[in-house]
Motif scaffolding. Structure first.
Motif, PDB file in Angstrom:
ATOM      1  N   SER A 116       4.948 -13.641  -5.963  1.00 51.37           N
ATOM      2  CA  SER A 116       4.612 -12.659  -6.985  1.00 51.37           C
ATOM      3  C   SER A 116       3.249 -12.078  -6.642  1.00 51.37           C
ATOM      4  O   SER A 116       2.298 -12.820  -6.423  1.00 51.37           O
ATOM      5  N   TYR A 117       3.139 -10.761  -6.587  1.00 52.86           N
ATOM      6  CA  TYR A 117       1.894 -10.109  -6.200  1.00 52.86           C
ATOM      7  C   TYR A 117       1.237  -9.491  -7.405  1.00 52.86           C
ATOM      8  O   TYR A 117       1.769  -8.577  -8.021  1.00 52.86           O
ATOM      9  N   LYS A 118       0.083 -10.007  -7.752  1.00 50.36           N
ATOM     10  CA  LYS A 118      -0.659  -9.496  -8.894  1.00 50.36           C
ATOM     11  C   LYS A 118      -1.691  -8.478  -8.411  1.00 50.36           C
ATOM     12  O   LYS A 118      -2.244  -8.611  -7.320  1.00 50.36           O
ATOM     13  N   PRO A 119      -1.995  -7.479  -9.219  1.00 44.99           N
ATOM     14  CA  PRO A 119      -2.822  -6.375  -8.743  1.00 44.99           C
ATOM     15  C   PRO A 119      -4.245  -6.731  -8.365  1.00 44.99           C
ATOM     16  O   PRO A 119      -4.878  -5.993  -7.643  1.00 44.99           O
ATOM     17  N   SER A 120      -4.790  -7.857  -8.843  1.00 46.85           N
ATOM     18  CA  SER A 120      -6.177  -8.193  -8.506  1.00 46.85           C
ATOM     19  C   SER A 120      -6.297  -9.457  -7.670  1.00 46.85           C
ATOM     20  O   SER A 120      -7.383 -10.000  -7.489  1.00 46.85           O
ATOM     21  N   ALA A 171       0.813  -1.207   0.000  1.00 43.60           N
ATOM     22  CA  ALA A 171       0.000   0.000   0.000  1.00 43.60           C
ATOM     23  C   ALA A 171       0.848   1.259   0.000  1.00 43.60           C
ATOM     24  O   ALA A 171       0.436   2.288  -0.516  1.00 43.60           O
ATOM     25  N   CYS A 172       2.031   1.181   0.570  1.00 42.24           N
ATOM     26  CA  CYS A 172       2.872   2.351   0.798  1.00 42.24           C
ATOM     27  C   CYS A 172       3.554   2.811  -0.491  1.00 42.24           C
ATOM     28  O   CYS A 172       4.284   2.045  -1.120  1.00 42.24           O
ATOM     29  N   PHE A 205      -3.997  -2.847  -6.108  1.00 40.81           N
ATOM     30  CA  PHE A 205      -5.078  -1.934  -5.758  1.00 40.81           C
ATOM     31  C   PHE A 205      -5.842  -2.395  -4.518  1.00 40.81           C
ATOM     32  O   PHE A 205      -6.432  -1.564  -3.811  1.00 40.81           O
ATOM     33  N   ASN A 206      -5.861  -3.689  -4.256  1.00 46.14           N
ATOM     34  CA  ASN A 206      -6.509  -4.194  -3.041  1.00 46.14           C
ATOM     35  C   ASN A 206      -5.865  -3.582  -1.810  1.00 46.14           C
ATOM     36  O   ASN A 206      -6.517  -2.979  -0.952  1.00 46.14           O
ATOM     37  N   ARG A 255      -2.174   5.966  -7.365  1.00 43.06           N
ATOM     38  CA  ARG A 255      -3.069   5.962  -6.196  1.00 43.06           C
ATOM     39  C   ARG A 255      -4.040   7.137  -6.209  1.00 43.06           C
ATOM     40  O   ARG A 255      -4.958   7.184  -5.387  1.00 43.06           O
ATOM     41  N   PHE A 256      -3.841   8.065  -7.104  1.00 35.52           N
ATOM     42  CA  PHE A 256      -4.560   9.331  -7.031  1.00 35.52           C
ATOM     43  C   PHE A 256      -6.073   9.162  -7.186  1.00 35.52           C
ATOM     44  O   PHE A 256      -6.835   9.522  -6.276  1.00 35.52           O
TER      45      PHE A 256
END
Length: 361
Positions: free
Chosen positions: A94-98, A44-45, A330-331, A287-288
């Motif tokens: 591996s971190y996927k956005p969804s 998140a950061c 995004f989560n 993030r905006f």
């Protein structure tokens, strides 16, 4: 939890990082070795996000492992998922956005999200090295008398069991320096800070950091109306400046390229190559619309509606670079801000929009 982020005058003051060592072949302690260093981050950061992108761009995913804290930050700070033998991994996830988010069409449903949920590889990871429960334990292991906030990212040395650096701008310079080239997964031909552009990169970074990266925080955590208004106007003043730079760059490219696709792929802040200036701006811009517009009240405009050239630049990075897309979750971004800052959002309700989080090219 009701955490105070502003000072007595109602303005937000960011803590200065306290661990500032580097890694080099000539350093008396911290020398480059494969598997010796570890990166502790939050997805998140935005500051940690810089380091994750650079780690992928520079081919260091098997050289430097990662542990990811839970997206929810409570009154004790960042925490890891609990360790047991069944969830033991090597830190190369591996971190996927969804990942892990239920979606109906392009609307993401968050009703079943629990601040205390434990979904390995979705909500975060264990601390792979010491099985600590909190980032704070890592700080105390390195410095027993540590008395400041427990921030991410943290670049950790497994050999000396100390923090090497917790300043993101310096960590990405370490990664980019080429110090790990001999042990990197690959040898990507990318230098984010080429010598001929270094002074320009530093100049852009200085005002982007103060007025955009940190500007959204100074806006969102302001506790007086006049301070909020001053800061939000400053954010958009400098977004206008970025828009002008990218518009000029686009028009220059249009005069030499006939294909829109070619133009987009060369749309960067400086020249026709990706640099650190792009990398440091991206985490804030991505993030905006999903968070800052509503959560930090930076709502004079959105990127997708009001800044066509920034929007094109953003989508170029996200869709054309795996390093940007696979590290953008995004989560974690939406859940963290809306459910950790209870003074700003006391009911912890996470908005469904925007829909989608990022538009296609």
């Amino acid at each position: 939890m009701s955490k105070k982020f502003a000072s007595e005058d109602g303005s937000f003051k960011r803590q200065v990082s306290s661990f500032r060592e580097t890694i080099s072949s000539t350093h008396p302690i911290y020398k480059p070795e494969k598997g010796r260093y570890w990166l502790y981050v939050s997805l998140a950061c935005p500051w940690a996000h810089r380091t994750l992108i650079t780690r992928v761009l520079k081919g260091l995913t098997s050289v430097i492992g990662i542990s990811v804290v839970h997206w929810h930050m409570d009154e004790k700070g960042w925490r890891f998922l609990p360790y047991n033998e069944s969830n033991k991994t090597d830190g190369k996830e591996s971190y996927k956005p969804s990942a892990g988010l239920k979606c109906e069409k392009d609307l993401c449903v968050s009703a079943d999200v629990d601040n205390h949920s434990i979904k390995y590889g979705i909500d975060g990871t264990i601390d792979h090295n010491y099985h600590f429960q909190r980032i704070s334990e890592l700080y105390f292991k390195s410095e027993p008398e540590y008395a400041a906030r427990f921030t991410v990212p943290v670049l950790w040395d497994l050999k000396t069991q100390t923090i090497v650096n917790n300043e993101s701008s310096e960590i990405i310079r370490i990664f980019n320096s080429g110090v790990f080239n001999e042990v990197a997964d690959s040898h990507p031909d990318i230098d984010l800070v080429p010598k001929e552009l270094e002074s320009q990169i530093d100049e852009i970074n200085s005002w982007v950091y103060d007025s955009i990266n940190n500007g959204v925080y100074k806006t969102g955590f302001a506790e007086k109306q006049d301070i909020y208004e001053k800061e939000v106007l400053n954010v958009f003043k400098h977004l206008d400046k970025v828009e002008g730079i990218l518009k000029k760059r686009y028009e220059t490219l249009k005069s030499t390229h006939s294909s829109e696709e070619e133009i987009v792929k060369k749309l960067y802040l400086l020249g026709d190559q990706l640099t650190e200036a792009d990398l440091r701006l991206y985490p804030t811009i991505v993030r905006f619309d999903p968070v800052y517009v509503q959560h930090f009240k930076t709502n004079l405009n959105t990127i997708r509606s009001g800044y066509p050239y920034i929007h094109l630049w953003l989508r170029n990075l996200y869709w054309n670079y795996e390093a940007f897309q696979e590290t953008t979750n995004f989560n974690h971004i939406k859940w963290h801000y809306t459910r950790s800052h209870t003074k700003i959002n006391p009911l912890s309700i996470t908005p469904l929009g925007p829909s989608p989080n990022i538009l296609p090219l």
